[in-house]
Design an enzyme around this catalytic site. Structure first.
Site, PDB file in Angstrom:
ATOM      1  N   HIS A  28     -21.023 102.624   0.129  1.00 19.02           N
ATOM      2  CA  HIS A  28     -20.910 102.107  -1.245  1.00 19.02           C
ATOM      3  C   HIS A  28     -19.829 101.030  -1.388  1.00 19.02           C
ATOM      4  CE1 HIS A  28     -23.748 105.041  -2.639  1.00 19.02           C
ATOM      5  NE2 HIS A  28     -22.993 106.070  -2.312  1.00 19.02           N
ATOM      6  N   ASP A  69     -28.811 107.982   4.033  1.00 20.66           N
ATOM      7  CA  ASP A  69     -28.058 108.750   3.034  1.00 20.66           C
ATOM      8  C   ASP A  69     -28.938 108.896   1.784  1.00 20.66           C
ATOM      9  OD1 ASP A  69     -24.876 109.388   2.291  1.00 20.66           O
ATOM     10  OD2 ASP A  69     -26.065 108.761   0.548  1.00 20.66           O
ATOM     11  N   HIS A 100     -28.210 108.433  -1.184  1.00 24.06           N
ATOM     12  CA  HIS A 100     -27.914 107.395  -2.174  1.00 24.06           C
ATOM     13  C   HIS A 100     -28.125 106.015  -1.577  1.00 24.06           C
ATOM     14  CE1 HIS A 100     -25.311 110.934  -3.128  1.00 24.06           C
ATOM     15  NE2 HIS A 100     -25.833 110.733  -4.334  1.00 24.06           N
ATOM     16  N   ASP A 153     -26.912 114.108   2.941  1.00 17.35           N
ATOM     17  CA  ASP A 153     -27.004 114.614   1.572  1.00 17.35           C
ATOM     18  C   ASP A 153     -28.415 114.555   0.990  1.00 17.35           C
ATOM     19  OD1 ASP A 153     -26.791 111.858   1.534  1.00 17.35           O
ATOM     20  OD2 ASP A 153     -25.147 111.775   0.087  1.00 17.35           O
ATOM     21  N   TYR A 205     -22.634 117.079   1.730  1.00 20.39           N
ATOM     22  CA  TYR A 205     -21.583 117.794   0.998  1.00 20.39           C
ATOM     23  C   TYR A 205     -21.713 119.308   1.003  1.00 20.39           C
ATOM     24  CZ  TYR A 205     -21.005 113.000  -0.325  1.00 20.39           C
ATOM     25  OH  TYR A 205     -20.832 111.635  -0.255  1.00 20.39           O
TER      26      TYR A 205
END
Ligand code: SP5
Ligand code: ZN
Length: 365
Positions: free
Chosen positions: A175, A211, A213, A301, A339
């Site tokens: 990010h 990922d 995201h 994740d 996570y």
């Protein structure tokens, strides 16, 4: 000799990566414990050691590749802001034990005015940080920079002929944008690895980001470049998910980079079948375009067990994904999110076991 069943992918690691203790995240105005914890790295490392992987220390590297993907003033800010925060008395006087911004110079606020460098550290924080969830404390910089060294060390191993190498980067990086950080990320480890591979002689590098995201930072860094392809599968930001403002299918790259960016947003609830079908499409595009080296943003994740995303990928799904990625070519694997502390180690072992099987099947090593 390790037993033949040992995981044959080197794991690059630095103890410094444990020193980043975000101390929570401010979500919708309230500080919560957060999920990007040092324990994540501990459980991954323990699982990889138990699987027989070799652990290689991250070697210190210079800033050349880093400076090629990030603005110098972002790097300087990250290096110095904690000392300035401490010197500014924010901890004893205000009880603020982490750097967290409160004013953001959005395009709407500036309305055409030039960007300034605010005198107050608490004002300047929002110039570089685009959310309230990505805190900085005393050990953060040491970990941020060590994660970059881990990525660069893994890139060195692949540039020297290894079929794959995994960097246990913490904090994660995808990010982080050229001039801004957020989403629990500070510097973009995957982008730095891709840039290092370019410098080591790879003419074309492909980054595949699995990922949960969208890696808005990696996309932004390479958006105008044809030499580094970025492809991502992630939960659809249009369905209400972070990073909200990027990750849509119509973002295809700009200028010379037009066509070298591919987003495959997925519906919440997507399971192994849908996720792997999207990955197959990305892998086919990379194979069609050609790449001399691959960087994988390996977030765990997307797992069904993960608290931060609504995707429903199993451990078998991650193993299958690893195998597909391993077949594509020499790969630098960069740890991103993931996570759920109970399943994270097993998911990482599953993914890397798949990569090792894929590189073997492709005759790479
Ligand atoms: C590297 C990576 O996976 N970064 C993910 C950052 C996205 N975090 C979004 C967090 C949204 C709010 N979390 C909800 C917590 C509710 N208790
Ligand atoms: Zn993520």
């Amino acid at each position: 000799m390790p037993p033949p069943s040992a995981l044959a992918i080197p794991v690059v690691w630095s103890q410094q990566c444990l020193r980043h203790e975000p101390g929570g995240e401010v979500w919708l105005g309230v500080r919560e414990p957060g999920t990007e914890l040092p324990e994540r790295a501990r459980v991954i490392l323990a699982a990889l050691r138990a699987a027989g992987a070799d652990v290689v220390p991250a070697a210190a590297h210079g800033d050349e590749a880093l400076m090629a993907v990030h603005d110098g003033d972002l790097i300087d800010h990250l290096r110095t802001i904690w000392a300035e925060w401490e010197a500014g008395g924010y901890v004893p006087e205000h009880g603020r034990d982490r750097v967290v911004p409160y004013v953001f110079p959005t395009a709407g606020l500036l309305a055409g005015l030039p960007m300034r460098s605010p005198a107050a550290a608490h004002g300047r924080a929002g110039r570089f940080c685009y959310d309230t969830m990505t805190l900085i404390g005393p050990g953060s910089w040491a970990a941020i920079r060590a994660a970059v060294d881990a990525a660069l060390t893994a890139a060195d191993l692949v540039a020297a002929g290894a079929s794959a190498a995994y960097a246990l980067c913490r904090p994660p990086g995808h990010h982080a944008c050229p001039g801004a950080y957020g989403g629990s990320c500070y510097l973009n480890n995957a982008a730095v690895a891709a840039q290092a591979l370019r410098r080591a002689g790879a003419d074309r590098v492909a980054i595949i980001d699995i990922d949960a995201h969208h890696g808005n930072g990696t996309q932004a860094i390479f958006y105008g470049r044809p030499d580094v392809y970025y492809g991502s599968l992630h939960v659809d930001p249009g369905a209400g998910w972070f990073p909200h403002y990027a990750g849509y299918a119509d973002e295809r790259g700009s200028g010379a980079g037009a066509g070298a960016n591919r987003n495959l947003p997925l519906a919440p609830g997507t399971d192994d079948a849908g996720w792997l079908a999207a990955l197959d499409a990305l892998c086919a595009e990379v194979a069609r375009r050609g790449a001399d080296a691959l960087v994988v943003s390996l977030g765990l994740d997307a797992a069904v067990t993960d608290p931060e995303s609504p995707l429903r990928v199993t451990s078998a799904g991650y193993r299958a994904a690893g195998e597909r990625l391993g077949r594509l070519g020499p790969a630098v694997l960069i740890q991103e999110g993931g996570y759920d502390l109970d399943s994270l180690g097993g998911l990482t072992v599953a993914a890397l076991t798949g990569v090792a099987a894929g590189t073997r099947a492709a005759g790479l090593g």
